[in-house]
Design a protein around this motif. Structure first.
Motif, PDB file in Angstrom:
ATOM      1  N   GLU A  25       0.873  -1.179   0.000  1.00  0.00           N
ATOM      2  CA  GLU A  25       0.000   0.000   0.000  1.00  0.00           C
ATOM      3  C   GLU A  25       0.908   1.227   0.000  1.00  0.00           C
ATOM      4  OE1 GLU A  25      -1.996   3.248   0.732  1.00  0.00           O
ATOM      5  OE2 GLU A  25      -0.988   2.544   2.553  1.00  0.00           O
ATOM      6  N   THR A  26       0.718   2.121  -0.962  1.00  0.00           N
ATOM      7  CA  THR A  26       1.695   3.192  -1.180  1.00  0.00           C
ATOM      8  C   THR A  26       1.298   4.548  -0.609  1.00  0.00           C
ATOM      9  OG1 THR A  26       0.769   3.778  -3.353  1.00  0.00           O
ATOM     10  CG2 THR A  26       2.447   2.041  -3.294  1.00  0.00           C
ATOM     11  N   THR A  27       0.075   4.715  -0.129  1.00  0.00           N
ATOM     12  CA  THR A  27      -0.340   6.031   0.357  1.00  0.00           C
ATOM     13  C   THR A  27       0.030   6.255   1.818  1.00  0.00           C
ATOM     14  OG1 THR A  27      -2.535   5.226   0.990  1.00  0.00           O
ATOM     15  CG2 THR A  27      -2.269   6.071  -1.253  1.00  0.00           C
ATOM     16  N   ILE A  53      -5.305  -8.807   2.824  1.00  0.00           N
ATOM     17  CA  ILE A  53      -5.328  -7.421   3.282  1.00  0.00           C
ATOM     18  C   ILE A  53      -6.327  -7.321   4.413  1.00  0.00           C
ATOM     19  CG2 ILE A  53      -5.732  -5.014   2.656  1.00  0.00           C
ATOM     20  CD1 ILE A  53      -5.128  -5.721  -0.219  1.00  0.00           C
ATOM     21  N   ASN A  54      -5.872  -6.879   5.575  1.00  0.00           N
ATOM     22  CA  ASN A  54      -6.752  -6.724   6.738  1.00  0.00           C
ATOM     23  C   ASN A  54      -6.777  -5.259   7.156  1.00  0.00           C
ATOM     24  OD1 ASN A  54      -7.436  -9.544   7.158  1.00  0.00           O
ATOM     25  ND2 ASN A  54      -5.308  -9.813   7.789  1.00  0.00           N
ATOM     26  N   ALA A  55      -7.969  -4.756   7.392  1.00  0.00           N
ATOM     27  CA  ALA A  55      -8.136  -3.374   7.838  1.00  0.00           C
ATOM     28  C   ALA A  55      -8.392  -3.356   9.334  1.00  0.00           C
ATOM     29  CB  ALA A  55      -9.308  -2.721   7.097  1.00  0.00           C
ATOM     30  N   GLY A  56      -7.659  -2.528  10.034  1.00  0.00           N
ATOM     31  CA  GLY A  56      -7.882  -2.400  11.458  1.00  0.00           C
ATOM     32  C   GLY A  56      -9.145  -1.603  11.765  1.00  0.00           C
ATOM     33  N   ILE A 114      -2.917   0.292  -4.172  1.00  0.00           N
ATOM     34  CA  ILE A 114      -2.256  -0.995  -4.011  1.00  0.00           C
ATOM     35  C   ILE A 114      -1.256  -1.171  -5.153  1.00  0.00           C
ATOM     36  CG2 ILE A 114      -2.555  -3.494  -3.919  1.00  0.00           C
ATOM     37  CD1 ILE A 114      -3.646  -2.077  -1.491  1.00  0.00           C
ATOM     38  N   HIS A 115      -0.033  -1.426  -4.781  1.00  0.00           N
ATOM     39  CA  HIS A 115       1.050  -1.646  -5.743  1.00  0.00           C
ATOM     40  C   HIS A 115       1.345  -3.142  -5.810  1.00  0.00           C
ATOM     41  CE1 HIS A 115       4.825  -0.830  -7.925  1.00  0.00           C
ATOM     42  NE2 HIS A 115       5.388  -1.744  -7.145  1.00  0.00           N
ATOM     43  N   GLU A 129      -0.644  -0.866 -10.576  1.00  0.00           N
ATOM     44  CA  GLU A 129      -1.244  -0.228  -9.410  1.00  0.00           C
ATOM     45  C   GLU A 129      -2.733   0.003  -9.650  1.00  0.00           C
ATOM     46  OE1 GLU A 129       0.934   3.334  -8.567  1.00  0.00           O
ATOM     47  OE2 GLU A 129       2.536   2.262  -7.503  1.00  0.00           O
ATOM     48  N   PHE A 130      -3.503  -0.020  -8.560  1.00  0.00           N
ATOM     49  CA  PHE A 130      -4.921   0.306  -8.651  1.00  0.00           C
ATOM     50  C   PHE A 130      -5.377   0.879  -7.314  1.00  0.00           C
ATOM     51  CE2 PHE A 130      -4.664  -4.007  -7.128  1.00  0.00           C
ATOM     52  CZ  PHE A 130      -5.688  -4.142  -6.199  1.00  0.00           C
ATOM     53  N   SER A 131      -6.447   1.638  -7.344  1.00  0.00           N
ATOM     54  CA  SER A 131      -6.944   2.306  -6.144  1.00  0.00           C
ATOM     55  C   SER A 131      -8.158   1.582  -5.573  1.00  0.00           C
ATOM     56  CB  SER A 131      -7.291   3.765  -6.444  1.00  0.00           C
ATOM     57  OG  SER A 131      -8.302   3.839  -7.414  1.00  0.00           O
ATOM     58  N   LEU A 132      -8.328   1.708  -4.265  1.00  0.00           N
ATOM     59  CA  LEU A 132      -9.482   1.144  -3.574  1.00  0.00           C
ATOM     60  C   LEU A 132     -10.021   2.175  -2.596  1.00  0.00           C
ATOM     61  CD1 LEU A 132      -8.137  -2.427  -2.726  1.00  0.00           C
ATOM     62  CD2 LEU A 132      -9.976  -1.902  -4.332  1.00  0.00           C
ATOM     63  N   GLN A 133     -11.320   2.225  -2.476  1.00  0.00           N
ATOM     64  CA  GLN A 133     -11.951   3.103  -1.485  1.00  0.00           C
ATOM     65  C   GLN A 133     -11.892   2.467  -0.107  1.00  0.00           C
ATOM     66  OE1 GLN A 133     -13.172   6.244  -2.238  1.00  0.00           O
ATOM     67  NE2 GLN A 133     -12.269   5.813  -4.250  1.00  0.00           N
TER      68      GLN A 133
END
Length: 227
Positions: free
Chosen positions: A161-163, A191-194, A204-205, A220-224
């Motif tokens: 994750e690059t951001t 991928i786990n979100a806290g 996501i790279h 690369e692609f973006s996710l909300q």
């Protein structure tokens, strides 16, 4: 006659369980064939065991029990062997935006890793809305194909994750020992979100690299994201 009835009843139970689940049932002919073979074998074995322990009455009971077990097992095997493969439901297919790196046999001694390509990127989250929510688990799946004429060794899939958004946890890379020419592997990263992640967007790279970290193909692609 009774043995046949028991076999049909057991088969009906197996087929009923297949229909109520989300898995697709296999070919009916294969299911019946597997049930018949399993029932015959199970009945014979059960009869022999029962006969050795309890005479003809034990043999009869053992045969009946063996028929049920063999029929259910045979029908399950026939169903599993012929059930169509199910696609990963509700997956989000990522469209490629980066050009494929060149892999020309005319190049002077090209590296085997130069010919590795990333294919068929998909994202799947737990609630299938293609948004990473607080506390949600998801995964990225993609293929790595070796389009060259040499075996590629020590291949490292990279998912990052690059951001820099906090509380996004991605499983560490697992090195692939080798990918032979014109073959590929499917790789999955979790991928786990806290809890209480920010509402926004992450990038996501995805890349394929060698053991030294040199990348040879990437996307690369973006996710909300949503709290």
């Amino acid at each position: 006659m009774k043995k046949t009835f028991i076999g049909i009843l057991a088969l009906a139970i197996v087929c009923s369980s297949c229909g109520t689940g989300r898995m697709a049932s296999g070919d009916s002919g294969a299911i019946f064939t597997g049930a018949a073979i399993g029932g015959n074998i199970g009945g014979a074995i059960g009869g022999l065991i029962g006969d050795s322990n309890g005479g003809w009455r034990g043999g009869y009971r053992g045969s009946a029990i063996g028929t049920i077990i063999g029929t259910v097992a045979g029908a399950a095997i026939g169903n599993a062997a012929t059930a169509p493969k199910q696609p990963e439901e509700y997956s989000y297919r990522v469209e490629r935006t980066q050009p494929y790196p060149t892999c020309s046999e005319a190049q002077k001694a090209p590296s085997a890793t130069d010919c590795l390509k990333i294919r068929n990127i998909r994202f799947i989250d737990a609630d299938r809305n293609h948004i990473i929510s607080s506390g949600e688990s998801s995964k990225v799946i993609f293929g790595i194909i070796n389009e060259g004429a040499q075996t590629a060794y020590n291949v490292v899939p990279i998912v990052a994750e690059t951001t820099g958004m906090k509380r996004i946890y991605i499983s560490p890379s697992v090195m692939i020992e080798q990918i032979t020419p014109h073959n590929g592997v499917k790789y999955t990263a979790n991928i786990n979100a806290g809890e209480r992640i920010k509402t926004g967007e992450i990038i996501i790279h995805i890349a394929v690299a060698d053991e030294y970290g040199q990348e040879y193909d990437w996307q690369e692609f973006s996710l909300q994201t949503q709290r």
